[in-house]
Design a protein around this motif. Structure first.
Motif, PDB file in Angstrom:
ATOM      1  N   LYS A 149      70.506  20.432  41.951  1.00 42.27           N
ATOM      2  CA  LYS A 149      69.493  21.066  42.792  1.00 42.27           C
ATOM      3  C   LYS A 149      68.477  21.858  41.989  1.00 42.27           C
ATOM      4  O   LYS A 149      67.304  21.939  42.369  1.00 42.27           O
ATOM      5  N   GLY A 150      68.911  22.489  40.881  1.00 40.39           N
ATOM      6  CA  GLY A 150      67.964  23.253  40.073  1.00 40.39           C
ATOM      7  C   GLY A 150      66.889  22.365  39.476  1.00 40.39           C
ATOM      8  O   GLY A 150      65.694  22.671  39.545  1.00 40.39           O
ATOM      9  N   GLN A 151      67.305  21.250  38.889  1.00 38.27           N
ATOM     10  CA  GLN A 151      66.351  20.308  38.319  1.00 38.27           C
ATOM     11  C   GLN A 151      65.430  19.743  39.396  1.00 38.27           C
ATOM     12  O   GLN A 151      64.211  19.677  39.228  1.00 38.27           O
ATOM     13  N   LEU A 152      66.046  19.341  40.506  1.00 36.18           N
ATOM     14  CA  LEU A 152      65.271  18.738  41.583  1.00 36.18           C
ATOM     15  C   LEU A 152      64.247  19.717  42.144  1.00 36.18           C
ATOM     16  O   LEU A 152      63.093  19.350  42.405  1.00 36.18           O
ATOM     17  N   GLY A 153      64.648  20.969  42.310  1.00 35.94           N
ATOM     18  CA  GLY A 153      63.728  21.975  42.828  1.00 35.94           C
ATOM     19  C   GLY A 153      62.555  22.221  41.896  1.00 35.94           C
ATOM     20  O   GLY A 153      61.399  22.319  42.338  1.00 35.94           O
ATOM     21  N   PHE A 154      62.839  22.302  40.592  1.00 34.46           N
ATOM     22  CA  PHE A 154      61.756  22.535  39.637  1.00 34.46           C
ATOM     23  C   PHE A 154      60.812  21.341  39.579  1.00 34.46           C
ATOM     24  O   PHE A 154      59.582  21.498  39.572  1.00 34.46           O
ATOM     25  N   LEU A 155      61.378  20.135  39.562  1.00 34.28           N
ATOM     26  CA  LEU A 155      60.542  18.936  39.536  1.00 34.28           C
ATOM     27  C   LEU A 155      59.705  18.820  40.804  1.00 34.28           C
ATOM     28  O   LEU A 155      58.553  18.361  40.761  1.00 34.28           O
ATOM     29  N   THR A 156      60.268  19.235  41.930  1.00 34.28           N
ATOM     30  CA  THR A 156      59.503  19.232  43.176  1.00 34.28           C
ATOM     31  C   THR A 156      58.305  20.167  43.069  1.00 34.28           C
ATOM     32  O   THR A 156      57.203  19.857  43.534  1.00 34.28           O
ATOM     33  N   GLY A 157      58.515  21.323  42.426  1.00 32.94           N
ATOM     34  CA  GLY A 157      57.413  22.253  42.207  1.00 32.94           C
ATOM     35  C   GLY A 157      56.337  21.676  41.301  1.00 32.94           C
ATOM     36  O   GLY A 157      55.139  21.841  41.567  1.00 32.94           O
ATOM     37  N   THR A 158      56.759  20.989  40.242  1.00 30.84           N
ATOM     38  CA  THR A 158      55.756  20.366  39.360  1.00 30.84           C
ATOM     39  C   THR A 158      54.987  19.273  40.089  1.00 30.84           C
ATOM     40  O   THR A 158      53.797  19.072  39.842  1.00 30.84           O
ATOM     41  N   HIS A 159      55.671  18.580  41.009  1.00 31.13           N
ATOM     42  CA  HIS A 159      55.000  17.529  41.785  1.00 31.13           C
ATOM     43  C   HIS A 159      53.927  18.139  42.689  1.00 31.13           C
ATOM     44  O   HIS A 159      52.840  17.568  42.871  1.00 31.13           O
ATOM     45  N   ALA A 160      54.242  19.298  43.262  1.00 32.75           N
ATOM     46  CA  ALA A 160      53.258  19.979  44.104  1.00 32.75           C
ATOM     47  C   ALA A 160      52.027  20.357  43.294  1.00 32.75           C
ATOM     48  O   ALA A 160      50.881  20.185  43.750  1.00 32.75           O
ATOM     49  N   VAL A 161      52.235  20.857  42.080  1.00 36.50           N
ATOM     50  CA  VAL A 161      51.111  21.246  41.228  1.00 36.50           C
ATOM     51  C   VAL A 161      50.286  20.026  40.846  1.00 36.50           C
ATOM     52  O   VAL A 161      49.059  20.030  40.930  1.00 36.50           O
ATOM     53  N   ASN A 162      50.968  18.959  40.414  1.00 35.12           N
ATOM     54  CA  ASN A 162      50.241  17.772  39.968  1.00 35.12           C
ATOM     55  C   ASN A 162      49.400  17.165  41.089  1.00 35.12           C
ATOM     56  O   ASN A 162      48.209  16.875  40.917  1.00 35.12           O
ATOM     57  N   ASP A 163      50.013  16.977  42.262  1.00 37.00           N
ATOM     58  CA  ASP A 163      49.293  16.326  43.349  1.00 37.00           C
ATOM     59  C   ASP A 163      48.310  17.257  44.053  1.00 37.00           C
ATOM     60  O   ASP A 163      47.518  16.804  44.881  1.00 37.00           O
ATOM     61  N   LEU A 164      48.373  18.542  43.729  1.00 38.66           N
ATOM     62  CA  LEU A 164      47.317  19.454  44.170  1.00 38.66           C
ATOM     63  C   LEU A 164      45.973  18.939  43.689  1.00 38.66           C
ATOM     64  O   LEU A 164      44.985  18.910  44.440  1.00 38.66           O
ATOM     65  N   TYR A 165      45.924  18.487  42.428  1.00 35.44           N
ATOM     66  CA  TYR A 165      44.662  18.015  41.853  1.00 35.44           C
ATOM     67  C   TYR A 165      44.273  16.651  42.405  1.00 35.44           C
ATOM     68  O   TYR A 165      43.087  16.328  42.488  1.00 35.44           O
ATOM     69  N   GLN A 166      45.259  15.871  42.804  1.00 35.14           N
ATOM     70  CA  GLN A 166      44.959  14.619  43.475  1.00 35.14           C
ATOM     71  C   GLN A 166      44.293  14.871  44.827  1.00 35.14           C
ATOM     72  O   GLN A 166      43.465  14.087  45.281  1.00 35.14           O
ATOM     73  N   GLY A 167      44.653  15.994  45.470  1.00 32.88           N
ATOM     74  CA  GLY A 167      44.052  16.365  46.745  1.00 32.88           C
ATOM     75  C   GLY A 167      42.749  17.126  46.601  1.00 32.88           C
ATOM     76  O   GLY A 167      41.909  17.106  47.510  1.00 32.88           O
ATOM     77  N   VAL A 168      42.567  17.811  45.476  1.00 33.78           N
ATOM     78  CA  VAL A 168      41.345  18.583  45.262  1.00 33.78           C
ATOM     79  C   VAL A 168      40.133  17.657  45.179  1.00 33.78           C
ATOM     80  O   VAL A 168      39.046  17.974  45.693  1.00 33.78           O
ATOM     81  N   ILE A 169      40.309  16.504  44.556  1.00 34.87           N
ATOM     82  CA  ILE A 169      39.161  15.608  44.328  1.00 34.87           C
ATOM     83  C   ILE A 169      38.521  15.146  45.634  1.00 34.87           C
ATOM     84  O   ILE A 169      37.302  15.301  45.819  1.00 34.87           O
ATOM     85  N   PRO A 170      39.276  14.576  46.601  1.00 30.12           N
ATOM     86  CA  PRO A 170      38.611  14.211  47.868  1.00 30.12           C
ATOM     87  C   PRO A 170      38.083  15.417  48.623  1.00 30.12           C
ATOM     88  O   PRO A 170      37.089  15.308  49.347  1.00 30.12           O
ATOM     89  N   ALA A 171      38.722  16.583  48.465  1.00 28.76           N
ATOM     90  CA  ALA A 171      38.238  17.784  49.136  1.00 28.76           C
ATOM     91  C   ALA A 171      36.912  18.264  48.540  1.00 28.76           C
ATOM     92  O   ALA A 171      36.124  18.946  49.213  1.00 28.76           O
ATOM     93  N   MET A 172      36.663  17.918  47.277  1.00 28.55           N
ATOM     94  CA  MET A 172      35.411  18.283  46.624  1.00 28.55           C
ATOM     95  C   MET A 172      34.247  17.395  47.063  1.00 28.55           C
ATOM     96  O   MET A 172      33.070  17.788  46.929  1.00 28.55           O
ATOM     97  N   LEU A 173      34.552  16.203  47.566  1.00 28.91           N
ATOM     98  CA  LEU A 173      33.497  15.221  47.816  1.00 28.91           C
ATOM     99  C   LEU A 173      32.416  15.697  48.788  1.00 28.91           C
ATOM    100  O   LEU A 173      31.221  15.489  48.528  1.00 28.91           O
ATOM    101  N   PRO A 174      32.773  16.335  49.929  1.00 30.60           N
ATOM    102  CA  PRO A 174      31.694  16.816  50.814  1.00 30.60           C
ATOM    103  C   PRO A 174      30.785  17.842  50.141  1.00 30.60           C
ATOM    104  O   PRO A 174      29.570  17.849  50.385  1.00 30.60           O
TER     105      PRO A 174
END
Length: 408
Positions: free
Chosen positions: A3-28
């Protein structure tokens, strides 16, 4: 389940895909400030998702050949720097290049992180859904964060968007108790093929490239509406329903946030009723939800349909990732890179075409065409077959490679 590894990796996934979501949000904001056309905006969407997806298989192959856990923090930091530089650049060409750089950083993260998450979660669909929902949460936060930072402070304050990646990098370097994996755990989670033979497991299961190819076709059909709706939903709310930029961000946030709910629900369904149930249910619900987006007469209807579509699209997400890895048990990094990468490239490649259609015939026409295209993967998804394989550390003797889910 670690669970410790999984929780930390889940957090890194949130950070990484934050930038995947920032790009379309920047388009307007880019469209308003720099007067880009729909085609130009769709070109940036391709730079983010299409170029990223083309690189993901390469990073998957690299992850299979040798553990490269360092790609996890490096990928996210590269994505952050690309997003910040894109907001500060003056020309469209430089903006496109920096957005593409951000996409490559996002691509570098996924294969090694997904393999590590599968190893930490064992055979649980819920574990993979938890890891997947981290990325969905990051994408859901992105529109609101982008609106607050860029909408309020302008692109000059875009450096604030890099803070999450820098914090994650510091945590990775510190190597706290949340990072207790070593050696081969960073590599293939399914100790079969070459790895399994080296460990004394015998022949091990083989790679089923034919079944994997069918899955890739389904995911290609999944990625086209996912990328296009992500790119055009906010603009649809503003241009066709007369809403503000903030309202467009609300619609996009509802879409991505509902994806988190769908991901967790899909993991729960997969553990209790089989992962093929979550796959089929997701596609069957997503089709009418997309029709609701196309024909929504009022903004509240659009938000509800977008949320339903987001949840349905991510219902099969975790199942598709683990199914791909079970189809190619000897190459889990390659499986992750191809399904999360090359297949997703189709969405980015097709995005400019839908942008061109929106420029010439209006946004509704682009959504009508999208609805027709989506019928194909829905039909194919209903015919996918399951494959159940043992996970590293959980088997002592070989078991049956395949289990027919009842599909013809």
């Amino acid at each position: 389940m670690k669970k410790g590894q999984l929780g930390f990796l889940t957090g890194t996934h949130a950070v990484n895909d934050l930038y995947q979501g920032v790009i379309p949000a920047m388009l307007p904001f880019l469209m308003t400030e720099r007067h880009y056309s729909y085609a130009a905006v769709s070109g940036l969407a391709f730079a983010a998702s299409g170029v990223s997806s083309l690189f993901q298989p390469l990073f998957g192959i690299l992850s299979d050949s040798k553990p490269r856990g360092w790609l996890v923090p490096v990928g996210s930091v590269t994505a952050a720097l690309g997003v910040v530089a894109a907001g500060l650049s003056d020309s469209y060409l430089l903006t496109w290049i920096f957005v593409a750089l951000a996409g490559i950083g996002i691509a570098a993260y996924h294969p090694p992180a997904t393999s590590q998450a599968r190893a930490a979660g064992g055979s649980s669909q819920k574990a993979m859904s938890v890891f997947s929902v981290g990325g969905t949460v990051g994408g859901a936060v992105a529109p609101s964060l982008t609106t607050v930072v860029i909408g309020s402070l302008g692109f000059d304050a875009g450096y604030l968007l890099a803070v999450p990646a820098l914090v994650m990098l510091v945590l990775w370097v510190l190597k706290g108790p949340w990072m207790r994996w070593r050696g081969h755990e960073e590599a293939a989670p399914l100790m079969s093929g070459p790895a399994g033979k080296a460990a004394g497991d015998g022949a091990g299961p083989t790679d089923d490239w034919r079944a994997f190819g069918r899955l890739v076709v389904v995911i290609i059909g999944w990625s086209i509406p996912y990328v296009t709706v992500t790119s055009l939903l906010s603009l649809h709310a503003q241009r066709d329903l007369g809403q503000s930029e903030a309202a467009g961000a609300v619609a996009l946030t509802s879409y991505t946030a509902a994806g988190a709910v769908g991901t967790l629900l899909g993991g729960w369904i997969g553990d209790r009723h089989g992962r093929m149930t979550s796959v089929r249910a997701g596609y069957l619900v997503a089709l009418p939800a997309l029709a609701g987006i196309v024909w929504a007469p009022w903004f509240p209807v659009l938000v509800v349909c977008a949320a339903l579509f987001g949840a349905a699209m991510f219902l099969p997400f975790a199942a598709q990732v683990t199914l791909a890895q079970d189809y190619l048990p000897n190459r889990p990094g390659t499986a992750s890179g191809l399904t999360l990468g090359m297949a997703m490239a189709a969405g980015g490649l097709c995005s400019p075409a839908f942008g061109w259609l929106a420029d010439n015939s209006g946004l509704p026409s682009a959504f009508y065409a999208l609805l027709v295209v989506f019928v194909v993967p829905v039909g194919l998804a209903l015919r996918l077959r399951d494959r159940v394989l043992p996970v590293a550390g959980l088997r002592s003797t070989p078991t049956a490679e395949t289990a027919d889910s009842g599909a013809p």
